[in-house]
Every structure is written in C-alpha cells, then in structure tokens.
Design a protein around this motif. Sequence first.
Motif, PDB file in Angstrom:
ATOM      1  N   PRO A 248       1.519 -24.448 -10.907  1.00 27.18           N
ATOM      2  CA  PRO A 248       2.767 -25.191 -10.672  1.00 27.18           C
ATOM      3  C   PRO A 248       2.833 -26.412 -11.576  1.00 27.18           C
ATOM      4  O   PRO A 248       1.821 -27.062 -11.837  1.00 27.18           O
ATOM      5  CB  PRO A 248       2.656 -25.611  -9.199  1.00 27.18           C
ATOM      6  CG  PRO A 248       1.598 -24.750  -8.611  1.00 27.18           C
ATOM      7  CD  PRO A 248       0.657 -24.419  -9.717  1.00 27.18           C
ATOM      8  N   THR A 249       4.014 -26.727 -12.068  1.00 21.87           N
ATOM      9  CA  THR A 249       4.199 -27.948 -12.833  1.00 21.87           C
ATOM     10  C   THR A 249       4.280 -29.148 -11.880  1.00 21.87           C
ATOM     11  O   THR A 249       4.500 -28.997 -10.671  1.00 21.87           O
ATOM     12  CB  THR A 249       5.489 -27.887 -13.652  1.00 21.87           C
ATOM     13  OG1 THR A 249       6.602 -27.819 -12.745  1.00 21.87           O
ATOM     14  CG2 THR A 249       5.500 -26.684 -14.570  1.00 21.87           C
ATOM     15  N   GLU A 250       4.120 -30.319 -12.433  1.00 23.18           N
ATOM     16  CA  GLU A 250       4.273 -31.537 -11.626  1.00 23.18           C
ATOM     17  C   GLU A 250       5.674 -31.605 -11.033  1.00 23.18           C
ATOM     18  O   GLU A 250       5.854 -32.038  -9.883  1.00 23.18           O
ATOM     19  CB  GLU A 250       4.003 -32.772 -12.482  1.00 23.18           C
ATOM     20  CG  GLU A 250       2.553 -32.929 -12.915  1.00 23.18           C
ATOM     21  CD  GLU A 250       2.327 -34.189 -13.714  1.00 23.18           C
ATOM     22  OE1 GLU A 250       3.273 -35.017 -13.811  1.00 23.18           O
ATOM     23  OE2 GLU A 250       1.210 -34.376 -14.244  1.00 23.18           O
ATOM     24  N   ALA A 251       6.668 -31.160 -11.808  1.00 20.20           N
ATOM     25  CA  ALA A 251       8.051 -31.180 -11.311  1.00 20.20           C
ATOM     26  C   ALA A 251       8.207 -30.233 -10.124  1.00 20.20           C
ATOM     27  O   ALA A 251       8.892 -30.555  -9.140  1.00 20.20           O
ATOM     28  CB  ALA A 251       9.014 -30.808 -12.431  1.00 20.20           C
ATOM     29  N   GLN A 252       7.586 -29.066 -10.189  1.00 26.45           N
ATOM     30  CA  GLN A 252       7.674 -28.116  -9.076  1.00 26.45           C
ATOM     31  C   GLN A 252       6.986 -28.658  -7.828  1.00 26.45           C
ATOM     32  O   GLN A 252       7.489 -28.489  -6.719  1.00 26.45           O
ATOM     33  CB  GLN A 252       7.044 -26.781  -9.485  1.00 26.45           C
ATOM     34  CG  GLN A 252       7.865 -25.973 -10.459  1.00 26.45           C
ATOM     35  CD  GLN A 252       7.134 -24.737 -10.940  1.00 26.45           C
ATOM     36  OE1 GLN A 252       5.937 -24.776 -11.218  1.00 26.45           O
ATOM     37  NE2 GLN A 252       7.845 -23.632 -11.040  1.00 26.45           N
ATOM     38  N   VAL A 253       5.852 -29.309  -8.022  1.00 21.73           N
ATOM     39  CA  VAL A 253       5.138 -29.888  -6.880  1.00 21.73           C
ATOM     40  C   VAL A 253       5.963 -30.997  -6.240  1.00 21.73           C
ATOM     41  O   VAL A 253       6.110 -31.064  -5.011  1.00 21.73           O
ATOM     42  CB  VAL A 253       3.763 -30.414  -7.324  1.00 21.73           C
ATOM     43  CG1 VAL A 253       3.102 -31.224  -6.207  1.00 21.73           C
ATOM     44  CG2 VAL A 253       2.857 -29.254  -7.728  1.00 21.73           C
ATOM     45  N   GLU A 254       6.548 -31.852  -7.066  1.00 19.16           N
ATOM     46  CA  GLU A 254       7.351 -32.954  -6.541  1.00 19.16           C
ATOM     47  C   GLU A 254       8.590 -32.424  -5.817  1.00 19.16           C
ATOM     48  O   GLU A 254       8.946 -32.899  -4.726  1.00 19.16           O
ATOM     49  CB  GLU A 254       7.768 -33.878  -7.684  1.00 19.16           C
ATOM     50  CG  GLU A 254       8.590 -35.085  -7.262  1.00 19.16           C
ATOM     51  CD  GLU A 254       7.823 -36.022  -6.337  1.00 19.16           C
ATOM     52  OE1 GLU A 254       8.485 -36.766  -5.574  1.00 19.16           O
ATOM     53  OE2 GLU A 254       6.581 -36.013  -6.374  1.00 19.16           O
ATOM     54  N   GLU A 255       9.257 -31.444  -6.404  1.00 16.08           N
ATOM     55  CA  GLU A 255      10.430 -30.868  -5.749  1.00 16.08           C
ATOM     56  C   GLU A 255      10.052 -30.215  -4.422  1.00 16.08           C
ATOM     57  O   GLU A 255      10.794 -30.333  -3.436  1.00 16.08           O
ATOM     58  CB  GLU A 255      11.081 -29.828  -6.665  1.00 16.08           C
ATOM     59  CG  GLU A 255      12.339 -29.206  -6.045  1.00 16.08           C
ATOM     60  CD  GLU A 255      12.923 -28.114  -6.914  1.00 16.08           C
ATOM     61  OE1 GLU A 255      14.160 -28.097  -7.064  1.00 16.08           O
ATOM     62  OE2 GLU A 255      12.162 -27.271  -7.418  1.00 16.08           O
TER      63      GLU A 255
END
Length: 313
Positions: A248-255
Amino acid sequence: MSGVNGDLTTRSADSAAYRPRRSVLYMPAANERALEKARSIPADALILDLEDAVAPDAKDAARERAGAKVADGVYGSREVTIRVNALDTRWHADDLRAAAQAGPDAVVVPKVGSARDVHAVEKGLEAAGAPDHTRIWAMVETPVAMLHIEEIARSSQRLAVFVMGTNDLANELHAEHVPGRAPLLTGLGLCLLAARAAGIAILDGVFNNIRDLDGFEAECVQGRQLGFDGKTLIHPGQVEPCNRVFAPTEAQVEESRNILAAWEEALASGRGVATVNGRMIENLHVRNAQRILAVSEAITTLERETSSPAPPG
C-alpha cells in the motif's frame, strides 16, 4: 503507483493470519552460496527449489541442504517453502518425505492439474508426519489445471496458495511472451476467480528477462491491478520493485484511516452512511480500508523482524 491485493486470511483449519507475499524468490537448493545469500535478501518469502534449478545428479544433496536450512531457522520470520519435484517424477516421493520432516511453511508442488493431485500431496505429507503449519502451494501451469481450477482451489484445507506457472502455460498454449500478456489473461483470470472464491492467496508467475527492470515493473503493476497478492521472482534484483508495487502507498494508508474514522463517527451518530473527500462510503469501502491497513501493518512487522539477518542456526 503501488497498490495492494489479497484476503486478510488464507483459508485454513486454524485461520492463519495474513502473511505478506509481495515478493517470493526462488533459490536453487543445490547452491549453498545462494542459500546463504538469501538470508540478507529482503524478499517476503523464499522457495528453496529442488526442481528446475537443480540438475538430476544434484537432487539428493539439494534435498538435504534445503531441509537443513528450514530446520535451522536461518531465515527468521519470513515464509520459507520447499519446491519439490512433480508428482510424476522419480524424486517426488523422497522430496515430499524430506520436506514433511523438515516442516517448512509450505511445500510448493509443480504441475498440479486436479484435486486428486492435491489429495496425493496431502496424503504424502501426513504419512510423513508433516506439522499442521506446513501448507500446500499448488503451481497451476497447464491448460488442464485452468479447466479444473475451481475443484483444485477447494480440494484441501492445507492448500493455501496458487502459484502461476506462466512459462509452462505459455509453452503449452503455443503462445508468445508479449507485453501485456494477452495470450495468458484467460488462464490468469480463471485462477484469480477460483482463488478468491475459495479464500486462498495467489501469486503471479516469473518475469524472465532479469535485465529489463522497466518491463518487470510494468508486469508487477499489471499483476497488482489484476488482483494478485504478489509475484514469484528469479533474481534478487527484482525484489525491491516488487515489494514497492505490491505494498500500500502512504496515500492509500492515510485514506483508509480517514475512511474508518469517518465510518466510526457516522455509526456513533446514528448514521448509516459517511463521506470522505466528497465520496460516499459504504461497507465495501470499509472492508477494503481494513484490509489495506492490516496488510500495511503485516508488512511493517515483517520488515522490522527481518531487518537484520538471522544468526546462524
């Protein structure tokens, strides 16, 4: 852009927790130097190979070496498997017996074409005293396997993973290796459907040109987009891009965190819906967010545990 796929659990009697399998590296069990080097390679899982990478006159020594490495626990927390020779070879019974006694995380079995094949492997493992944690990874790489894939997927509680054998499949189809893999998409799709229906993991096949890193990464992205949990590899240089693409990307984790927070707030206030960045959130989005966070946490845990090579056994 990276991504993530896969169920949080593999179907098993003990509901084994999700394990990262972004990068699964074949290592020739006949090569002591390669097996030693594998201790410092950051692949999520290893396949100690007794099959294609081992000459006939080296099979016995490779079998002993693979079993010793598994028993010594030199690879730490990562998943370690042994690929045995196919059921119709003269080495299979000895391979299976030795692997069962060593007790790896799984036995990888080439050329699985039916539920009967899985049952034979399961019977052999149990007769040789394999521990419950030793699973079966079935390599599906023939037209026969594609046509029987659902029955294979549901054949055994020991069956945890499908491994695509794309080289053999292309050969038997008389297909060409082309960018985008159009000739193989029917088989890949059938296997993905069966794996998800049965609740088991599935790994994409190898990429042959170790110098073509752009082509390799493109195929990793395609595999992730199709829904694979990770990819089998033939060279250590393929590990880093594979790990990156299938995480997972950082953006996916944050979302995902934002989705869960919004959902919990909505439920607490008696609402059955929530919005995040203007997008309506439903149960399926919540489940996907939970999956992404669990995968991210499992990857972080594995990388922390394997950041230093395991001491000699």
